[in-house]
Design an enzyme around this catalytic site. Sequence first.
Site, PDB file in Angstrom:
ATOM      1  N   ASN A  11       0.863  -1.183   0.000  1.00  0.00           N
ATOM      2  CA  ASN A  11       0.000   0.000   0.000  1.00  0.00           C
ATOM      3  C   ASN A  11       0.899   1.233   0.000  1.00  0.00           C
ATOM      4  O   ASN A  11       1.462   1.589   1.031  1.00  0.00           O
ATOM      5  CB  ASN A  11      -0.898  -0.038   1.251  1.00  0.00           C
ATOM      6  CG  ASN A  11      -1.775   1.199   1.375  1.00  0.00           C
ATOM      7  OD1 ASN A  11      -1.848   2.014   0.451  1.00  0.00           O
ATOM      8  ND2 ASN A  11      -2.439   1.342   2.509  1.00  0.00           N
ATOM      9  N   LYS A  13       0.058   4.245  -0.453  1.00  0.00           N
ATOM     10  CA  LYS A  13      -0.635   5.440   0.071  1.00  0.00           C
ATOM     11  C   LYS A  13      -0.402   6.628  -0.878  1.00  0.00           C
ATOM     12  O   LYS A  13      -0.318   6.427  -2.081  1.00  0.00           O
ATOM     13  CB  LYS A  13      -0.185   5.695   1.504  1.00  0.00           C
ATOM     14  CG  LYS A  13      -0.328   4.433   2.374  1.00  0.00           C
ATOM     15  CD  LYS A  13      -0.200   4.673   3.833  1.00  0.00           C
ATOM     16  CE  LYS A  13      -0.351   3.350   4.575  1.00  0.00           C
ATOM     17  NZ  LYS A  13      -0.370   3.497   6.022  1.00  0.00           N
ATOM     18  N   HIS A  89      -9.869   1.063   4.656  1.00  0.00           N
ATOM     19  CA  HIS A  89      -8.571   1.270   5.313  1.00  0.00           C
ATOM     20  C   HIS A  89      -8.771   2.233   6.483  1.00  0.00           C
ATOM     21  O   HIS A  89      -9.565   3.163   6.402  1.00  0.00           O
ATOM     22  CB  HIS A  89      -7.550   1.832   4.319  1.00  0.00           C
ATOM     23  CG  HIS A  89      -6.177   1.856   4.892  1.00  0.00           C
ATOM     24  ND1 HIS A  89      -5.756   2.847   5.740  1.00  0.00           N
ATOM     25  CD2 HIS A  89      -5.142   0.982   4.775  1.00  0.00           C
ATOM     26  CE1 HIS A  89      -4.510   2.582   6.122  1.00  0.00           C
ATOM     27  NE2 HIS A  89      -4.115   1.458   5.546  1.00  0.00           N
ATOM     28  N   GLU A  91      -7.191   4.652   7.539  1.00  0.00           N
ATOM     29  CA  GLU A  91      -7.008   6.079   7.234  1.00  0.00           C
ATOM     30  C   GLU A  91      -8.248   6.662   6.567  1.00  0.00           C
ATOM     31  O   GLU A  91      -8.444   7.878   6.558  1.00  0.00           O
ATOM     32  CB  GLU A  91      -5.743   6.266   6.379  1.00  0.00           C
ATOM     33  CG  GLU A  91      -4.495   6.097   7.231  1.00  0.00           C
ATOM     34  CD  GLU A  91      -3.264   5.603   6.499  1.00  0.00           C
ATOM     35  OE1 GLU A  91      -3.220   5.673   5.256  1.00  0.00           O
ATOM     36  OE2 GLU A  91      -2.344   5.112   7.184  1.00  0.00           O
ATOM     37  N   GLU A 155      -5.859  -4.879  10.546  1.00  0.00           N
ATOM     38  CA  GLU A 155      -4.852  -3.846  10.778  1.00  0.00           C
ATOM     39  C   GLU A 155      -5.223  -3.063  12.034  1.00  0.00           C
ATOM     40  O   GLU A 155      -6.016  -2.113  11.956  1.00  0.00           O
ATOM     41  CB  GLU A 155      -4.799  -2.887   9.592  1.00  0.00           C
ATOM     42  CG  GLU A 155      -4.438  -3.549   8.283  1.00  0.00           C
ATOM     43  CD  GLU A 155      -3.882  -2.537   7.280  1.00  0.00           C
ATOM     44  OE1 GLU A 155      -2.725  -2.677   6.903  1.00  0.00           O
ATOM     45  OE2 GLU A 155      -4.609  -1.611   6.911  1.00  0.00           O
ATOM     46  N   GLY A 161       1.727   2.519  10.892  1.00  0.00           N
ATOM     47  CA  GLY A 161       2.653   3.639  10.755  1.00  0.00           C
ATOM     48  C   GLY A 161       3.271   4.085  12.069  1.00  0.00           C
ATOM     49  O   GLY A 161       3.890   5.146  12.146  1.00  0.00           O
ATOM     50  N   SER A 197       2.772  -1.868  10.565  1.00  0.00           N
ATOM     51  CA  SER A 197       4.220  -1.883  10.833  1.00  0.00           C
ATOM     52  C   SER A 197       4.870  -3.235  10.552  1.00  0.00           C
ATOM     53  O   SER A 197       5.733  -3.686  11.307  1.00  0.00           O
ATOM     54  CB  SER A 197       4.507  -1.421  12.269  1.00  0.00           C
ATOM     55  OG  SER A 197       4.055  -0.097  12.454  1.00  0.00           O
TER      56      SER A 197
HETATM   57  P1  PGA Z   1       2.316   0.457   7.817  1.00  0.00           P
HETATM   58  O1  PGA Z   1       0.935   0.633   7.048  1.00  0.00           O
HETATM   59  O2  PGA Z   1       2.948  -0.808   7.314  1.00  0.00           O
HETATM   60  O3  PGA Z   1       3.120   1.684   7.451  1.00  0.00           O
HETATM   61  O4  PGA Z   1       2.013   0.407   9.252  1.00  0.00           O
HETATM   62  C1  PGA Z   1       0.074  -0.444   6.834  1.00  0.00           C
HETATM   63  C2  PGA Z   1      -1.187   0.036   6.166  1.00  0.00           C
HETATM   64  O5  PGA Z   1      -1.605   1.167   6.431  1.00  0.00           O
HETATM   65  O6  PGA Z   1      -1.810  -0.678   5.362  1.00  0.00           O
END
Ligand code: PGA
Length: 237
Positions: A11, A13, A89, A91, A155, A161, A197
């Site tokens: 991803n 982003k 997601h 976000e 997640e 993140g 992460s």
């Molecule tokens: P991350 O993001 O690996 O940076 O924690 C995962 C995601 O948002 O799908």
Amino acid sequence: MSDRKYLIAANWKMNPAPQGALAKDSPYRTLSSVDVWVFPTYLDLQPCIEAGLITGAQLGSSAANGAHTGDVSMTMLTELKCRSVLCGHSERRHGRHETNEEVIAQTIAALEAGLHPIVCVGETAKQREAGEEKEVVKKQLEGLPVESRILIAYEPVWAIGTGKTATPAQAQEMHASIRSLLPKDVRDSTRILYGGSVKPDNAEELLRQKDIDGALVGGASLKPDEFQKIVSAAQMR
Ligand code: PGA
């Protein structure tokens, strides 16, 4: 070990495709032993598809067409030859206030358009502290159609993140709980990815868990070397 094929999803982003991602020897290419899918911005969908990467969008509209400024429909994604789309997601859920109902509507629209949606679920730190994590995730899955094309990504919001990862045991417990909630017909075949992460140094142990069938990778997916190591960890399984 199950016969569910591992999937490592990148991803990206709101970032450009990493350098060299479209090259023939790029770590973002799907393999016979491990599926690799990429989720670039809308602007990079077509170049990725043309380069032969298995590609999905980070978002698609639950509406079919019409007056929805800024949105892209699921059918448009299919016509572009996207394979997948992320639905819900964190976000989007938390940053853009998408409700459980909206996420389910997006998932249904994605299925109707022929896509393989990845439905993202997960609790906040506060919800985990209150011991509500399983209930929260159960609600997020309510209304999901019975369909073998659906994939799920667990997640935990507190791990995205942040550099904090769920322990393999915490992740496995939630994955097993999610699997138990799936309808019988698709329970064993549905791939449930872990996200939050995921890095080269924790990927192997996470992927070793019985109900973890791959990873949805954000930050580390922008670094080809790190991403390669995560794909290799899945290959070793
Ligand atoms: P991350 O993001 O690996 O940076 O924690 C995962 C995601 O948002 O799908």
